[in-house]
Design a protein around this motif. Structure first.
Motif, PDB file in Angstrom:
ATOM      1  N   ALA A   1       0.830  -1.213   0.000  1.00 28.85           N
ATOM      2  CA  ALA A   1       0.000   0.000   0.000  1.00 28.85           C
ATOM      3  C   ALA A   1       0.862   1.260   0.000  1.00 28.85           C
ATOM      4  CB  ALA A   1      -0.927  -0.007   1.213  1.00 28.85           C
ATOM      5  N   VAL A   2       1.919   1.249   0.793  1.00 25.08           N
ATOM      6  CA  VAL A   2       2.799   2.423   0.860  1.00 25.08           C
ATOM      7  C   VAL A   2       3.529   2.611  -0.463  1.00 25.08           C
ATOM      8  CG1 VAL A   2       4.913   3.307   1.933  1.00 25.08           C
ATOM      9  CG2 VAL A   2       3.064   2.433   3.356  1.00 25.08           C
TER      10      VAL A   2
ATOM     11  N   SER B   1       1.254   4.105  -3.007  1.00 24.49           N
ATOM     12  CA  SER B   1       0.702   5.417  -2.688  1.00 24.49           C
ATOM     13  C   SER B   1       1.294   6.468  -3.616  1.00 24.49           C
ATOM     14  CB  SER B   1       0.975   5.768  -1.232  1.00 24.49           C
ATOM     15  OG  SER B   1       2.342   6.061  -1.053  1.00 24.49           O
ATOM     16  N   SER B   2       0.552   7.518  -3.797  1.00 26.29           N
ATOM     17  CA  SER B   2       0.995   8.564  -4.719  1.00 26.29           C
ATOM     18  C   SER B   2       2.226   9.299  -4.213  1.00 26.29           C
ATOM     19  CB  SER B   2      -0.142   9.555  -4.959  1.00 26.29           C
ATOM     20  OG  SER B   2      -0.544  10.127  -3.725  1.00 26.29           O
TER      21      SER B   2
END
Length: 119
Positions: free
Chosen positions: A57-58, A61-62
């Protein structure tokens, strides 16, 4: 965000240490069939699972926008799910079948090998 990723990597390594350590401490009992699933095995596998999901997820991430090898992550996750299922199903037993216990160990080593060797 990079500090969060680095902390997650540290926790992921702590999880694999607990999982592998829990397995290695019980290996002596494989000769006699006197092995059990220690809390270190289940907690280590769960720690790896949660931190692995968080790492993906990290990375996606944008803020970081780092690439993710979905095939590698999917393979590692599948192996870890099998480890979790085997450990969870046998965690309360006084004696675990040595084949099940050996499978947990081999899958743990396989997961480490996938992480290190798959480029």
């Amino acid at each position: 965000m990079d500090v969060v990723r680095q902390l997650l990597v540290v926790l992921h390594i702590v999880g694999i240490g607990a999982l592998l350590g829990g397995f290695l401490t019980q290996m002596k009992g494989m000769k006699t069939g006197d092995v059990r699933i220690t809390p270190a095995v289940t907690h280590g596998a769960l720690t790896m699972f949660v931190t692995g999901l968080a790492l993906v997820a990290v990375r996606k991430s944008s803020a970081l926008d780092l690439p993710v090898d979905n095939a590698k992550i999917g393979t590692k996750m599948a192996v870890l799910v099998v480890i979790l299922l085997l450990a969870w199903a046998n965690r309360g037993k006084d004696k675990v079948d040595t084949r099940v216990f050996g499978a947990i160990g081999l899958l743990t080593i396989a997961n480490i090998a996938i992480a290190v060797m798959w480029t």
